[in-house]
Structure formats: structure tokens, C-alpha cells
Design a protein around this motif. Structure first.
Motif, mmCIF file in Angstrom:
data_model
loop_
_atom_site.group_PDB
_atom_site.id
_atom_site.type_symbol
_atom_site.label_atom_id
_atom_site.label_comp_id
_atom_site.label_asym_id
_atom_site.label_seq_id
_atom_site.Cartn_x
_atom_site.Cartn_y
_atom_site.Cartn_z
ATOM 1 N N MET A 1 -8.060 3.703 -23.276
ATOM 2 C CA MET A 1 -8.814 3.281 -22.016
ATOM 3 C C MET A 1 -8.009 3.325 -20.814
ATOM 4 O O MET A 1 -6.753 3.519 -21.039
ATOM 5 C CB MET A 1 -9.253 1.852 -22.160
ATOM 6 N N ILE A 2 -8.925 3.653 -19.796
ATOM 7 C CA ILE A 2 -8.218 3.842 -18.622
ATOM 8 C C ILE A 2 -8.530 2.408 -17.639
ATOM 9 O O ILE A 2 -9.675 2.171 -17.571
ATOM 10 C CB ILE A 2 -9.040 4.915 -17.690
ATOM 11 N N ALA A 3 -7.731 2.034 -16.863
ATOM 12 C CA ALA A 3 -7.584 0.503 -16.546
ATOM 13 C C ALA A 3 -7.088 0.611 -14.808
ATOM 14 O O ALA A 3 -6.231 1.601 -14.555
ATOM 15 C CB ALA A 3 -6.768 -0.304 -17.309
ATOM 16 N N ILE A 4 -7.561 -0.497 -14.116
ATOM 17 C CA ILE A 4 -6.981 -0.608 -12.942
ATOM 18 C C ILE A 4 -6.554 -1.821 -12.929
ATOM 19 O O ILE A 4 -7.140 -2.569 -13.476
ATOM 20 C CB ILE A 4 -7.768 -0.292 -11.811
ATOM 21 N N ALA A 5 -5.277 -2.030 -11.916
ATOM 22 C CA ALA A 5 -4.855 -3.543 -11.850
ATOM 23 C C ALA A 5 -4.780 -3.750 -10.301
ATOM 24 O O ALA A 5 -4.187 -2.838 -9.612
ATOM 25 C CB ALA A 5 -3.414 -3.668 -12.591
ATOM 26 N N VAL A 6 -5.340 -4.797 -10.028
ATOM 27 C CA VAL A 6 -5.334 -5.144 -8.577
ATOM 28 C C VAL A 6 -4.711 -6.658 -8.069
ATOM 29 O O VAL A 6 -5.488 -7.407 -8.736
ATOM 30 C CB VAL A 6 -6.899 -4.813 -7.780
ATOM 31 N N ASP A 7 -4.014 -6.563 -7.366
ATOM 32 C CA ASP A 7 -3.112 -7.959 -7.010
ATOM 33 C C ASP A 7 -2.382 -7.646 -5.699
ATOM 34 O O ASP A 7 -1.791 -6.810 -5.687
ATOM 35 C CB ASP A 7 -2.271 -8.552 -8.149
#
Length: 64
Positions: A1-7
Motif C-alpha cells: 500500500m502507498i500511504a501519506i502521513a500528515v502532521d
């Protein structure tokens, strides 16, 4: 799976990315501390899952 993380908090973003990449199902994770940059990335790149901070300055995680 391809993910993004935003914080918007750099330390939390690093911890989140570390936790995400520990999953054998995650092929790649792109990290962002700016919601607008993340939004532009998503417009041009497909992804399977997004890990978002709920409370951020300009765009909230739920809005994103």
C-alpha cells in the motif's frame, strides 16, 4: 500500500512514519508537515491510505 502521513508537529510526524513503515503491507509512505503540500501531492499521485493529524493550523485533518 502507498500511504501519506500528515502532521504539523515534526516529532510526532517522525514517530508516525516510523510506526507506519513497520507494517509489511506499506510499500511507501510520503510525509508532510503542511496540509497544502499533501493535498497537491494527492491530486497528482494515487494512494491507498492517509494518516492525518486532526488539529492542524490551516486545514484540519478531517477537511483534508
Amino acid at each position: 500500500m502507498i500511504a501519506i502521513a500528515v502532521d504539523d508537529e515534526v516529532l510526532m510526524l517522525g514517530a508516525l512514519v516510523k510506526a507506519i513503515t513497520a507494517s509489511p503491507d506499506i510499500k511507501s509512505v510520503n510525509k508532510f508537515s503542511d496540509c497544502e503540500e499533501a493535498l497537491e501531492f494527492v491530486k497528482k499521485n494515487p494512494l491507498d491510505i492517509a494518516f492525518l493529524d486532526i488539529e492542524m493550523p490551516v486545514i484540519k485533518g478531517i477537511e483534508l
